[in-house]
Design a protein around this motif. Sequence first.
Motif, PDB file in Angstrom:
ATOM      1  N   VAL A 175      -7.632   0.610  14.110  1.00 51.76           N
ATOM      2  CA  VAL A 175      -6.213   0.660  14.490  1.00 51.76           C
ATOM      3  C   VAL A 175      -6.038   1.681  15.602  1.00 51.76           C
ATOM      4  O   VAL A 175      -6.565   2.787  15.538  1.00 51.76           O
ATOM      5  CB  VAL A 175      -5.343   1.031  13.272  1.00 51.76           C
ATOM      6  CG1 VAL A 175      -3.896   1.262  13.689  1.00 51.76           C
ATOM      7  CG2 VAL A 175      -5.427  -0.073  12.212  1.00 51.76           C
ATOM      8  N   GLN A 180      -0.299   1.003  15.746  1.00 53.58           N
ATOM      9  CA  GLN A 180       0.249   1.801  14.639  1.00 53.58           C
ATOM     10  C   GLN A 180       1.740   2.086  14.844  1.00 53.58           C
ATOM     11  O   GLN A 180       2.555   1.926  13.927  1.00 53.58           O
ATOM     12  CB  GLN A 180      -0.529   3.106  14.517  1.00 53.58           C
ATOM     13  CG  GLN A 180      -0.301   3.857  13.228  1.00 53.58           C
ATOM     14  CD  GLN A 180       0.886   4.814  13.297  1.00 53.58           C
ATOM     15  OE1 GLN A 180       1.356   5.160  14.372  1.00 53.58           O
ATOM     16  NE2 GLN A 180       1.358   5.243  12.134  1.00 53.58           N
ATOM     17  N   GLU A 184       5.004   0.804  12.618  1.00 60.90           N
ATOM     18  CA  GLU A 184       5.929   1.802  12.073  1.00 60.90           C
ATOM     19  C   GLU A 184       7.365   1.520  12.523  1.00 60.90           C
ATOM     20  O   GLU A 184       8.315   1.634  11.742  1.00 60.90           O
ATOM     21  CB  GLU A 184       5.497   3.200  12.512  1.00 60.90           C
ATOM     22  CG  GLU A 184       6.228   4.330  11.816  1.00 60.90           C
ATOM     23  CD  GLU A 184       5.987   4.360  10.311  1.00 60.90           C
ATOM     24  OE1 GLU A 184       6.946   4.672   9.567  1.00 60.90           O
ATOM     25  OE2 GLU A 184       4.845   4.075   9.877  1.00 60.90           O
ATOM     26  N   ALA A 206       2.566   2.222   7.857  1.00 57.20           N
ATOM     27  CA  ALA A 206       1.700   1.613   8.860  1.00 57.20           C
ATOM     28  C   ALA A 206       0.297   2.178   8.693  1.00 57.20           C
ATOM     29  O   ALA A 206       0.122   3.357   8.358  1.00 57.20           O
ATOM     30  CB  ALA A 206       2.228   1.904  10.259  1.00 57.20           C
ATOM     31  N   VAL A 209      -4.073   5.506  12.524  1.00 55.01           N
ATOM     32  CA  VAL A 209      -4.927   5.314  13.690  1.00 55.01           C
ATOM     33  C   VAL A 209      -6.375   5.589  13.299  1.00 55.01           C
ATOM     34  O   VAL A 209      -6.681   6.574  12.631  1.00 55.01           O
ATOM     35  CB  VAL A 209      -4.487   6.241  14.844  1.00 55.01           C
ATOM     36  CG1 VAL A 209      -5.493   6.195  15.997  1.00 55.01           C
ATOM     37  CG2 VAL A 209      -3.102   5.853  15.334  1.00 55.01           C
ATOM     38  N   TRP A 213      -9.102  -2.138  10.193  1.00 50.95           N
ATOM     39  CA  TRP A 213      -8.133  -3.104   9.676  1.00 50.95           C
ATOM     40  C   TRP A 213      -8.742  -4.499   9.728  1.00 50.95           C
ATOM     41  O   TRP A 213      -9.188  -4.964  10.787  1.00 50.95           O
ATOM     42  CB  TRP A 213      -6.847  -3.045  10.504  1.00 50.95           C
ATOM     43  CG  TRP A 213      -5.725  -3.866   9.946  1.00 50.95           C
ATOM     44  CD1 TRP A 213      -5.447  -4.067   8.633  1.00 50.95           C
ATOM     45  CD2 TRP A 213      -4.734  -4.580  10.694  1.00 50.95           C
ATOM     46  NE1 TRP A 213      -4.326  -4.861   8.502  1.00 50.95           N
ATOM     47  CE2 TRP A 213      -3.871  -5.181   9.752  1.00 50.95           C
ATOM     48  CE3 TRP A 213      -4.480  -4.753  12.046  1.00 50.95           C
ATOM     49  CZ2 TRP A 213      -2.779  -5.960  10.132  1.00 50.95           C
ATOM     50  CZ3 TRP A 213      -3.396  -5.522  12.434  1.00 50.95           C
ATOM     51  CH2 TRP A 213      -2.554  -6.120  11.479  1.00 50.95           C
TER      52      TRP A 213
END
Length: 569
Positions: A175, A180, A184, A206, A209, A213
């Motif tokens: 991510v 991200q 969010e 979220a 980072v 994912w």
Amino acid sequence: MKHHGFFLIAALLASPCLATQATPTTAADAAVQAARPGKAAIASSHHLATEAGFEILGKGGNAFDAAIAVGATLAVIEPQSSGIGGGGFFLLHRASNGKDFFVDARERAPAQSRGELWADAQGKLDKDKSINGPLSAGIPGEPAAYALLAARYGSLPLSVSLAPAIRIAREGFAVYPRLQSSIERRKPVLERWPASASLYLADGKAPAVGVVWKNPDIADTLERIAREGNDGFYKGEFAKRMVAAVRAAGGIWSREDLADYTVKEREPISLDYRGWRIVTAPPPSSGGIALGEMFNIIAGYDPDRYDRVQRIHFNIEAMRRAYRDRAEYLGDPDYVSMPLAELLSPLYAAGLRASIHPQKATPSDMLPGYMSPTESEHTTHYSIIDADGNMASVTKTVNLTLGSGFVVEGTGFVLNNEMDDFALLPGQPNAFGLVGGDANAPKPGHRPLSSMTPSFVIGKDRVGVIGTPGGSRIITMVFEGILAFIDGELPQQVVGNPRYHHQYLPDVVSAEPDAFTAEETRALQAMGHIVNAGERRWGLMNMVGWDRQSNTLHAGADPREEMSSGKVQ
């Protein structure tokens, strides 16, 4: 058809240097056909997508196979900007015969569409309905585009071109900040639907980072498309499941809407500007027509006679007039009769130019009134030239960040919210403060007007493939980028240049930091321009270029995004 005062003395001001629709074959075209680069260049908004394109080229694919691989990979790793729940435009050049093609994979309005569906109790546009949830979603076009590209233009099976995206979806990727922050930002909407929250949120937040994912659901969906082509998405049990979920959540899709979806192959717009041929997007993109008007207007000025401030002034005034016309006349070409020849006429441009004062800004409220449109900034663009000289310029979107925010359980992708790009209620602004008229109304089967402007710029010795996201600013960014390329700048410099923009209304010149010096800003203000200097940066332009004289390729990835990647190999 409306005729404005702009046509006065147009014939007197027409000049042979003005841009016109180009003849199908020019000397520049012949040069493109005569040489091959021997290497390839790809620029996209994420290095994994760029690498996926090169992977497919390495397996014997061409630029069109690579366009599938790059696009599908972006659907996996950049869902905030595009995906198989959305659509896009594919501008293609086939080196073997020198022909250009335009594939329109824009979303379509469901058959049950009618404006009042998006109205609140007072008859005003309900913003929540127009941008959030399945009622805001048009019928996606991206899966059908990939099936067509593989069947008609590519040299590899669709399953091979989709393989990198499927692998990345299963193995996962890290991510990155823009993803991200996008998740969010849309968290309150994603939380409304369990499938959306399950896909994009982890413990209600979220993903952080750097976290890996994975998205096995979209891998399954892509594998189904790879096996079954269009039918794997638009028909059968998968289509039935999507329609049931959409309608249960308040949407209006039907199985017939999906089964009836087809991409359209259209004739690109071809323009000539001072010996350069510009190939660009036709309606339902408004970009090509607006570009044509802008280049036609400024072609009447000798750039060597004017300083930078004066040239910027003329560019702004050209933007102002092109955007005034943009939504007055344009819509879905399958349903709306449009005066395209008139809008692209040098005589019309000469009349527009006659209304420009060389030292004074034209207040927008002094021009004939109109009702205007827009498009999301959360779009993506990638550019490709392969070793044989085939080219692809692709811009695609789900509209707003993460589209509608609505996910059908088990599919792995978010649906678009492109219905907001229609003039849902005439005279009432959409998410970007712009409005539209009947030509862009949400009628059954219609495609919404778009700003996406994938383009080629072809000269005697150099070729560029260019495009960008950026909402209503897309067209002016491409305009400025093409001018910079014509002036001799390499793609990396072109995509990094600070940008400015005017779109008729609001009557303001938007400018990124460093677009103008303090002295230039004062000079433009003295002419009467309202200048918002130092605004936030916008766009994510990706460009590749081919210098045929030295037979070198160049790739420029926008420095505004740290994950962007331009590569030659």
